[in-house]
Design an enzyme around this catalytic site. Structure first.
Site, PDB file in Angstrom:
ATOM      1  N   ASP A   9       0.861  -1.184   0.000  1.00 54.26           N
ATOM      2  CA  ASP A   9       0.000   0.000   0.000  1.00 54.26           C
ATOM      3  C   ASP A   9       0.893   1.228   0.000  1.00 54.26           C
ATOM      4  O   ASP A   9       1.864   1.317   0.754  1.00 54.26           O
ATOM      5  CB  ASP A   9      -0.973  -0.008   1.186  1.00 54.26           C
ATOM      6  CG  ASP A   9      -0.315  -0.162   2.530  1.00 54.26           C
ATOM      7  OD1 ASP A   9      -0.183   0.834   3.255  1.00 54.26           O
ATOM      8  OD2 ASP A   9       0.060  -1.302   2.874  1.00 54.26           O
ATOM      9  N   GLU A 100      -8.467   4.271  11.409  1.00 54.93           N
ATOM     10  CA  GLU A 100      -7.504   4.083  12.498  1.00 54.93           C
ATOM     11  C   GLU A 100      -7.354   5.392  13.264  1.00 54.93           C
ATOM     12  O   GLU A 100      -7.853   6.444  12.849  1.00 54.93           O
ATOM     13  CB  GLU A 100      -6.157   3.635  11.938  1.00 54.93           C
ATOM     14  CG  GLU A 100      -5.538   4.612  10.924  1.00 54.93           C
ATOM     15  CD  GLU A 100      -4.223   4.113  10.368  1.00 54.93           C
ATOM     16  OE1 GLU A 100      -3.240   4.120  11.140  1.00 54.93           O
ATOM     17  OE2 GLU A 100      -4.188   3.716   9.183  1.00 54.93           O
TER      18      GLU A 100
END
Length: 296
Positions: A9, A100
């Protein structure tokens, strides 16, 4: 897991070239596209172009700023979708929600309200036709999100981060939880300063990509229209011009005879006493087809 497929990512902190990741075995990327409603990754276009150059699969992720706000989650989903469209992300791929803790993303709401907002975001993505998944650390997923509700609605769709000390995908220390589609096992894959992920399900392939084109049902030929009128000829039987053919009525009873070497107009046909018969007069005048030939 049927195969080990590695993906990285990437955000604006990584290179625009995917060459080194591809060289080390990555078959796909998850590119950061957006954050909140205010940010677009300035490197995304080049990173995607490079991934395509190396024939790598391309997914995208959005970094959440909505915390437990359903309203804000929907706004961020629309920003994410707009960027996915601009970047031409295929609807065969995933748009992942990165939820997150950050200065912009409050995670201290109850599991219920957190999950409600997350599901609101995911619903918008799904409604737009994309595959959708949820990323976070394994600890946070277990303690701050009702992942059972997420998995119940979207199947195996979790992307869990949990780093073993070895920095490799050691399944003896895999984060034990249900619904994990992808595992992020390091933040420094092969020393390349990029997150390393391994897919636990087949993220990319469709039947077409595998060469398994969907079979079209075989269409049966349409029956030809049945002609119920015409001319039949009763030929001479056994070379005997005196031979006659006995007719039947519609109930199967024998009636009168007709001569051979004659022609008759018929008006209908049906099966009588197991024989196909032509109607050549009234309902008492059906000639067995086996003694005739259609000539018109």
């Amino acid at each position: 897991m049927s195969s080990k497929e590695y993906l990285v990512d990437v955000s604006a902190y990584q290179n625009t070239s995917m060459a080194s990741y591809h060289a080390h075995g990555a078959t796909g990327i998850i590119v950061k596209g957006t954050e909140g409603t205010w940010y677009r990754n300035p490197s995304a276009s080049k990173q995607i172009a490079s991934a395509h150059h190396y024939h790598m699969w391309v997914h995208m992720y959005h970094f959440a700023n909505f915390g437990h706000s359903v309203h804000q989650a929907k706004l961020e989903a629309q920003a994410c979708l707009a960027e996915a469209k601009r970047l031409n992300i295929s609807k065969k791929r995933y748009l992942w929600l990165d939820w997150e803790e950050s200065t912009q993303n409050y995670i201290q709401g109850s599991r219920s309200v957190n999950t409600k907002a997350i599901l609101a975001f995911m619903a918008e993505i799904k409604k737009a036709g994309y595959k959708v998944g949820l990323y976070s650390g394994a600890y946070l997923l277990k303690n701050n999100v009702d992942t059972r509700e997420v998995v119940k609605k979207y199947g195996t769709c979790l992307w869990a981060a949990s780093y073993p000390s070895s920095g490799v995908a050691d399944f003896d220390v895999f984060p034990s939880m249900n619904g994990v589609a992808m595992w992020q096992f390091t933040d420094n894959w092969h020393g390349l300063n990029v997150d390393g992920n391994v897919a636990l399900i087949n993220l990319h392939y469709t039947d077409e990509a595998k060469g398994k084109a969907t079979k079209k049902p075989i269409e049966k030929p349409k029956p030809k229209p049945v002609k119920k009128t015409g001319i039949v000829y009763a030929p001479v039987i056994n070379h005997n011009p005196n031979w006659k053919i006995r007719l039947l009525d519609s109930d199967g009873h024998y009636t009168k005879y007709i001569k051979t070497n004659t022609r008759w107009k018929y008006f209908d046909f049906k099966t009588i006493r197991g024989m196909k018969c032509y109607k050549i007069g009234t309902d008492t005048q059906w000639v067995p087809a086996k003694y005739t030939k259609i000539i018109e």
